[in-house]
Design a protein around this motif. Sequence first.
Motif, mmCIF file in Angstrom:
data_model
loop_
_atom_site.group_PDB
_atom_site.id
_atom_site.type_symbol
_atom_site.label_atom_id
_atom_site.label_comp_id
_atom_site.label_asym_id
_atom_site.label_seq_id
_atom_site.Cartn_x
_atom_site.Cartn_y
_atom_site.Cartn_z
ATOM 1 N N THR A 5 0.841 -1.215 0.000
ATOM 2 C CA THR A 5 0.000 0.000 0.000
ATOM 3 C C THR A 5 0.868 1.255 0.000
ATOM 4 O O THR A 5 0.593 2.219 -0.726
ATOM 5 C CB THR A 5 -0.933 -0.002 1.228
ATOM 6 O OG1 THR A 5 -1.696 -1.208 1.230
ATOM 7 C CG2 THR A 5 -1.880 1.200 1.201
ATOM 8 N N MET A 6 1.932 1.251 0.829
ATOM 9 C CA MET A 6 2.833 2.401 0.909
ATOM 10 C C MET A 6 3.513 2.662 -0.437
ATOM 11 O O MET A 6 3.584 3.801 -0.905
ATOM 12 C CB MET A 6 3.884 2.180 2.001
ATOM 13 C CG MET A 6 3.344 2.320 3.419
ATOM 14 S SD MET A 6 4.585 1.898 4.667
ATOM 15 C CE MET A 6 5.744 3.257 4.483
ATOM 16 N N PHE A 7 4.006 1.589 -1.068
ATOM 17 C CA PHE A 7 4.670 1.744 -2.371
ATOM 18 C C PHE A 7 3.690 2.254 -3.431
ATOM 19 O O PHE A 7 4.024 3.131 -4.232
ATOM 20 C CB PHE A 7 5.280 0.408 -2.817
ATOM 21 C CG PHE A 7 6.674 0.197 -2.333
ATOM 22 C CD1 PHE A 7 7.736 0.919 -2.864
ATOM 23 C CD2 PHE A 7 6.941 -0.709 -1.319
ATOM 24 C CE1 PHE A 7 9.026 0.733 -2.410
ATOM 25 C CE2 PHE A 7 8.223 -0.891 -0.853
ATOM 26 C CZ PHE A 7 9.284 -0.171 -1.396
ATOM 27 N N SER A 8 2.486 1.709 -3.423
ATOM 28 C CA SER A 8 1.478 2.113 -4.414
ATOM 29 C C SER A 8 1.120 3.584 -4.263
ATOM 30 O O SER A 8 1.017 4.323 -5.246
ATOM 31 C CB SER A 8 0.216 1.245 -4.263
ATOM 32 O OG SER A 8 0.529 -0.117 -4.406
ATOM 33 N N LEU A 9 0.937 4.017 -2.995
ATOM 34 C CA LEU A 9 0.593 5.410 -2.733
ATOM 35 C C LEU A 9 1.726 6.345 -3.164
ATOM 36 O O LEU A 9 1.495 7.411 -3.742
ATOM 37 C CB LEU A 9 0.284 5.585 -1.241
ATOM 38 C CG LEU A 9 -0.132 6.997 -0.778
ATOM 39 C CD1 LEU A 9 -1.356 7.478 -1.550
ATOM 40 C CD2 LEU A 9 -0.422 6.995 0.725
ATOM 41 N N MET A 10 2.954 5.909 -2.910
ATOM 42 C CA MET A 10 4.119 6.725 -3.280
ATOM 43 C C MET A 10 4.212 6.867 -4.804
ATOM 44 O O MET A 10 4.465 7.970 -5.318
ATOM 45 C CB MET A 10 5.393 6.081 -2.728
ATOM 46 C CG MET A 10 6.639 6.896 -2.930
ATOM 47 S SD MET A 10 7.984 6.347 -1.883
ATOM 48 C CE MET A 10 8.076 4.619 -2.291
ATOM 49 N N ILE A 24 7.795 10.771 -0.888
ATOM 50 C CA ILE A 24 8.315 9.761 0.043
ATOM 51 C C ILE A 24 8.031 10.177 1.489
ATOM 52 O O ILE A 24 7.556 9.383 2.307
ATOM 53 C CB ILE A 24 9.829 9.565 -0.155
ATOM 54 C CG1 ILE A 24 10.099 9.006 -1.549
ATOM 55 C CG2 ILE A 24 10.425 8.641 0.893
ATOM 56 C CD1 ILE A 24 11.514 9.178 -2.014
ATOM 57 N N GLY A 25 8.302 11.445 1.793
ATOM 58 C CA GLY A 25 8.094 11.942 3.158
ATOM 59 C C GLY A 25 6.639 11.924 3.570
ATOM 60 O O GLY A 25 6.308 11.581 4.711
ATOM 61 N N ALA A 26 5.745 12.267 2.632
ATOM 62 C CA ALA A 26 4.313 12.289 2.935
ATOM 63 C C ALA A 26 3.803 10.883 3.246
ATOM 64 O O ALA A 26 3.088 10.676 4.237
ATOM 65 C CB ALA A 26 3.537 12.888 1.759
ATOM 66 N N VAL A 27 4.185 9.913 2.422
ATOM 67 C CA VAL A 27 3.745 8.526 2.641
ATOM 68 C C VAL A 27 4.289 8.008 3.974
ATOM 69 O O VAL A 27 3.563 7.369 4.755
ATOM 70 C CB VAL A 27 4.199 7.622 1.475
ATOM 71 C CG1 VAL A 27 3.926 6.152 1.796
ATOM 72 C CG2 VAL A 27 3.482 8.011 0.193
ATOM 73 N N GLY A 294 13.390 8.406 6.947
ATOM 74 C CA GLY A 294 12.106 8.272 7.632
ATOM 75 C C GLY A 294 11.298 7.106 7.074
ATOM 76 O O GLY A 294 10.722 6.311 7.823
ATOM 77 N N PHE A 295 11.300 6.981 5.743
ATOM 78 C CA PHE A 295 10.579 5.888 5.081
ATOM 79 C C PHE A 295 11.178 4.539 5.490
ATOM 80 O O PHE A 295 10.453 3.586 5.787
ATOM 81 C CB PHE A 295 10.681 6.075 3.565
ATOM 82 C CG PHE A 295 9.709 5.250 2.775
ATOM 83 C CD1 PHE A 295 8.442 5.723 2.497
ATOM 84 C CD2 PHE A 295 10.066 3.997 2.298
ATOM 85 C CE1 PHE A 295 7.543 4.959 1.761
ATOM 86 C CE2 PHE A 295 9.180 3.234 1.561
ATOM 87 C CZ PHE A 295 7.908 3.718 1.285
ATOM 88 N N GLY A 296 12.520 4.468 5.513
ATOM 89 C CA GLY A 296 13.201 3.229 5.911
ATOM 90 C C GLY A 296 12.908 2.842 7.345
ATOM 91 O O GLY A 296 12.790 1.649 7.675
ATOM 92 N N SER A 297 12.747 3.837 8.227
ATOM 93 C CA SER A 297 12.447 3.553 9.636
ATOM 94 C C SER A 297 11.088 2.877 9.790
ATOM 95 O O SER A 297 10.912 1.996 10.632
ATOM 96 C CB SER A 297 12.469 4.855 10.443
ATOM 97 O OG SER A 297 13.724 5.464 10.377
ATOM 98 N N VAL A 298 10.128 3.305 8.962
ATOM 99 C CA VAL A 298 8.798 2.677 9.003
ATOM 100 C C VAL A 298 8.922 1.206 8.593
ATOM 101 O O VAL A 298 8.328 0.323 9.225
ATOM 102 C CB VAL A 298 7.806 3.421 8.075
ATOM 103 C CG1 VAL A 298 6.436 2.752 8.104
ATOM 104 C CG2 VAL A 298 7.690 4.880 8.488
ATOM 105 N N PHE A 299 9.718 0.935 7.555
ATOM 106 C CA PHE A 299 9.918 -0.445 7.108
ATOM 107 C C PHE A 299 10.565 -1.290 8.192
ATOM 108 O O PHE A 299 10.199 -2.441 8.415
ATOM 109 C CB PHE A 299 10.778 -0.467 5.843
ATOM 110 C CG PHE A 299 9.968 -0.542 4.593
ATOM 111 C CD1 PHE A 299 9.762 -1.739 3.949
ATOM 112 C CD2 PHE A 299 9.369 0.593 4.069
ATOM 113 C CE1 PHE A 299 8.999 -1.822 2.801
ATOM 114 C CE2 PHE A 299 8.605 0.537 2.930
ATOM 115 C CZ PHE A 299 8.414 -0.679 2.292
#
Length: 437
Positions: A5-10, A24-27, A294-299
């Motif tokens: 979902t995150m990748f699709s939204l990005m 990237i930051g928004a997602v 930030g994106f990597g931290s979520v992963f």
Amino acid sequence: MIAITMFSLMMLLMATGQRVFAAIGAVASIAVMMLWGTGGVEIPFTAATKLMTWYPMLTLPMFIFMGYILSESKIADDLYRMFHVWMGPMPGGLAIGTIGLMVLVSAMNGLSVAGMAIGATIALPELLKRDYDKKMVTGVIQAGSSLGILVPPSVVLVLYAMIARQPVGQLWLAGVVPGLIMAAMFIIYIAIRCKLNPSLGPTLSKQELQQVSKAEKMRLLGAGLLPLGIFAVMMVPFVNGWTSLVESSAIGAMAAFLAAIFKKRLTKTVFENSVRKTLAISCMFMWIILAALGFGSVFDGLGAVKAIEQLFTEQLGLSPWMIIILMQLSFVLLGTFLDDTAMLVIVAPLYVPLVNALGFDLIWYGVLYTVTCQIAYLTPPFGYNLFLMRAMAPPEISLRDIYGSIGPFVAIMIAALVLIMIFPELALWLPDYVYGK
């Protein structure tokens, strides 16, 4: 499912034309607030702290400034005139000289667009004026400029180092041998093709050669070797362990600055343009790195990497090498509509931990990623360099010529990529040797 979902939204946000770091930051921000609530706001602050305390990041503005000073002060123009005079007498010599120019411009700047700009504005008109085959020389400039993201000081490898948490110095040294091998393969191809068909790359006329005196040839040799001297002054202390990477970058920036003063070319306009462009590029990369961290931290928090690793290895039964090849193919696919920076920050949070978990060397994989980006730069329909060339090329070069020129060079790049995959020592020998000392 959250990861997908995150990748699709990005990708959807990028398709609307949003800036890379904003998408990237928004997602990442939306995902972190939905998953962990208000406590998730700590993630971007932690990412910013990592960025601000990462000492090698200081190399980024230093090297970019060095490249712009050399470019804006026209020292790079002297380099091409040297190749023009010294390489002109041999078949295809000016095209071979253009590859040499691209390698040295790459060593001065670290950005593909710099090589493309210099090649299209300085080399291309000269090559066309001397009846070089327009399709071949268009390919030469596009392929040669792509070396900017592999030969140190590559800005893309700095970005990879930050995201993969690997030493920038080792990554840069890992790019040296593959970059030179690829440049040598381009030169061999041009030399053989022009030997078989001299009309593709005619030599300079005797009249033109006689117009250049021996004293002028020696003067051009000295002027052309100045950028090489700057690169040596910067890299020799680092390779011998006398200076750190950051100190070497400062030496390079100062050497370029002093060279422009010595040549009496450091005008107010040159200095102001160089500083403005350095600031713009540096800030762009820092925003992108911040968003990517930030994106990597979520992963990391999701455990998405472990889930995808199990999907590939256990459920689909793929071998580690098959997974690596699929990764490279995905980069080529993404490269048809994204630039190298966007590709890296989109998939690195997923790919880098997966590569590590599969037992591969992350320095070696950084070189693989960069070479694959070079291939993606030249791959239709939306290769980054194809559009840059279309924007900079003279009217007599059509879009058909640009697309038709890159076939042999893409084949050479794929051969180089396969070589590096089969023989990882090509990338790892130099960093092991230098850091082993």
